[in-house]
Design a protein around this motif. Structure first.
Motif, mmCIF file in Angstrom:
data_model
loop_
_atom_site.group_PDB
_atom_site.id
_atom_site.type_symbol
_atom_site.label_atom_id
_atom_site.label_comp_id
_atom_site.label_asym_id
_atom_site.label_seq_id
_atom_site.Cartn_x
_atom_site.Cartn_y
_atom_site.Cartn_z
ATOM 1 N N ASN A 65 2.606 0.962 -8.357
ATOM 2 C CA ASN A 65 1.500 1.063 -7.402
ATOM 3 C C ASN A 65 0.123 0.777 -7.998
ATOM 4 O OD1 ASN A 65 2.706 2.319 -4.707
ATOM 5 N ND2 ASN A 65 3.744 3.328 -6.425
ATOM 6 N N PHE A 66 0.053 0.420 -9.268
ATOM 7 C CA PHE A 66 -1.243 0.170 -9.912
ATOM 8 C C PHE A 66 -2.115 -0.789 -9.106
ATOM 9 C CE2 PHE A 66 0.166 1.413 -14.375
ATOM 10 C CZ PHE A 66 -0.868 2.305 -14.592
ATOM 11 N N GLY A 67 -1.498 -1.821 -8.507
ATOM 12 C CA GLY A 67 -2.272 -2.881 -7.877
ATOM 13 C C GLY A 67 -2.493 -2.727 -6.388
ATOM 14 N N ASN A 68 -2.170 -1.569 -5.831
ATOM 15 C CA ASN A 68 -2.331 -1.384 -4.382
ATOM 16 C C ASN A 68 -3.769 -1.625 -3.931
ATOM 17 O OD1 ASN A 68 0.340 -0.729 -4.214
ATOM 18 N ND2 ASN A 68 0.054 1.451 -3.856
ATOM 19 N N ASN A 69 -4.730 -1.253 -4.780
ATOM 20 C CA ASN A 69 -6.131 -1.426 -4.385
ATOM 21 C C ASN A 69 -6.495 -2.903 -4.229
ATOM 22 O OD1 ASN A 69 -5.977 -1.615 -7.323
ATOM 23 N ND2 ASN A 69 -8.211 -1.703 -7.299
ATOM 24 N N THR A 70 -5.916 -3.767 -5.061
ATOM 25 C CA THR A 70 -6.194 -5.205 -4.945
ATOM 26 C C THR A 70 -5.646 -5.765 -3.635
ATOM 27 O OG1 THR A 70 -6.335 -5.615 -7.319
ATOM 28 C CG2 THR A 70 -5.655 -7.475 -5.942
ATOM 29 N N ILE A 71 -4.441 -5.383 -3.256
ATOM 30 C CA ILE A 71 -3.859 -5.862 -1.997
ATOM 31 C C ILE A 71 -4.673 -5.329 -0.811
ATOM 32 C CG2 ILE A 71 -1.784 -5.924 -0.558
ATOM 33 C CD1 ILE A 71 -1.599 -7.479 -3.225
ATOM 34 N N TYR A 72 -5.146 -4.108 -0.933
ATOM 35 C CA TYR A 72 -5.971 -3.524 0.131
ATOM 36 C C TYR A 72 -7.314 -4.253 0.242
ATOM 37 C CZ TYR A 72 -8.729 -0.027 2.669
ATOM 38 O OH TYR A 72 -9.548 0.605 3.568
ATOM 39 N N GLU A 73 -7.939 -4.473 -0.906
ATOM 40 C CA GLU A 73 -9.261 -5.111 -0.893
ATOM 41 C C GLU A 73 -9.199 -6.580 -0.472
ATOM 42 O OE1 GLU A 73 -10.492 -4.396 -4.882
ATOM 43 O OE2 GLU A 73 -10.691 -2.228 -4.573
ATOM 44 N N GLU A 74 -8.153 -7.296 -0.880
ATOM 45 C CA GLU A 74 -8.059 -8.734 -0.607
ATOM 46 C C GLU A 74 -7.431 -9.036 0.752
ATOM 47 O OE1 GLU A 74 -9.292 -11.133 -2.402
ATOM 48 O OE2 GLU A 74 -9.876 -9.987 -4.182
ATOM 49 N N PHE A 75 -6.492 -8.178 1.193
ATOM 50 C CA PHE A 75 -5.741 -8.499 2.405
ATOM 51 C C PHE A 75 -5.746 -7.386 3.454
ATOM 52 C CE2 PHE A 75 -3.740 -10.728 -1.221
ATOM 53 C CZ PHE A 75 -4.049 -12.040 -0.845
ATOM 54 N N GLY A 76 -6.401 -6.264 3.141
ATOM 55 C CA GLY A 76 -6.552 -5.199 4.126
ATOM 56 C C GLY A 76 -5.316 -4.374 4.403
ATOM 57 N N LEU A 77 -4.331 -4.410 3.504
ATOM 58 C CA LEU A 77 -3.088 -3.663 3.723
ATOM 59 C C LEU A 77 -3.079 -2.357 2.941
ATOM 60 C CD1 LEU A 77 -0.401 -6.486 3.527
ATOM 61 C CD2 LEU A 77 -1.309 -5.382 5.575
ATOM 62 N N LYS A 78 -2.667 -1.303 3.603
ATOM 63 C CA LYS A 78 -2.464 -0.012 2.949
ATOM 64 C C LYS A 78 -0.983 0.133 2.604
ATOM 65 C CE LYS A 78 -6.186 2.157 5.614
ATOM 66 N NZ LYS A 78 -6.514 3.162 6.653
ATOM 67 N N PRO A 79 -0.663 0.878 1.546
ATOM 68 C CA PRO A 79 0.743 1.002 1.147
ATOM 69 C C PRO A 79 1.572 1.778 2.157
ATOM 70 C CG PRO A 79 -0.645 2.466 -0.156
ATOM 71 C CD PRO A 79 -1.571 1.597 0.631
ATOM 72 N N GLU A 80 2.845 1.414 2.212
ATOM 73 C CA GLU A 80 3.831 2.118 3.020
ATOM 74 C C GLU A 80 4.909 2.639 2.071
ATOM 75 O OE1 GLU A 80 5.041 -0.247 6.495
ATOM 76 O OE2 GLU A 80 3.260 -1.480 6.134
#
Length: 213
Positions: A65-80
């Protein structure tokens, strides 16, 4: 279905980008830690015109989960993540300190959806079903694509091995029960894509993995 694997972070964790002919896709276990790893994942998604629909975690350990913030910041997705790992998701900064002696200098995005057994993850022409496999953590799951005969196993099942059960909320008894249940839920020829190491098949593991004996 296209599956691109990125081996990331000091734990050599496998992050997968899964997409199909519609160019919709999902990220599974974004453990990207170093800037070049994060950049490679973002560039792959953009260069291939993929519209990401979900950010999935097979379980709530920091190396996945280290990179969840990058996916959130770049693509607007929160983890499931599966609902049983809600507590462990809240402990990601603590895990970074405990496992890596690293103090996170960024905020993790909040969980967007706590998944339950029976939920379906849809993207493009494909869907993933959720198979609970507690043991490595309480909320560990397989994401299983029946039509493609592929399963993403996280740290429950590796080639010739299984995930550790001596971490917080781990259980050797539970992981053994999870392994025992797998042949009833998927075909033996199912390709297993684990959270670390090379791919395998369920049949190969049933025949060769000592934990299936």
């Amino acid at each position: 279905m296209r599956i691109e694997k990125f081996e990331v972070n000091p734990f050599q964790e496998n992050c997968y980008i899964v997409s199909d002919e519609t160019n919709e896709g999902v990220v599974i276990d974004c453990g990207a830690f170093y800037n070049e790893e994060r950049k490679a994942i973002v560039e792959y998604v953009r260069d291939n015109g993929i519209t990401l629909k979900h950010l999935l975690a097979t379980h709530a350990h920091i190396d996945h989960n280290f990179g969840n913030n990058t996916i959130y910041e770049e693509f607007g997705l929160k983890p499931e993540v599966f609902t049983e790992d809600e507590y462990m998701m809240s402990r990601l900064p603590h895990q970074a300190l405990m496992f890596c002696n690293y103090k996170l200098d960024y905020d993790m995005p909040p969980v967007g959806r706590f998944l339950k057994e029976g939920d379906t993850i849809s993207f493009g022409q494909h869907s993933l079903s959720i198979i609970p496999t507690p043991g490595h953590t309480k909320g560990s799951v397989f994401y299983y694509c029946k039509e493609e005969n592929v399963a993403f196993s996280g740290d429950t099942l590796f080639r010739m091995s299984i995930g550790r059960t001596d971490f917080e909320q781990g259980s050797f008894k539970d992981i053994m029960e999870s392994l025992k249940s797998l042949p009833k839920k998927m075909d033996g020829e199912t390709v297993i894509l684990p959270g670390h190491g090379p791919k395998t098949t369920l049949k190969f593991e049933m025949d060769n993995n000592p934990y299936f004996k």
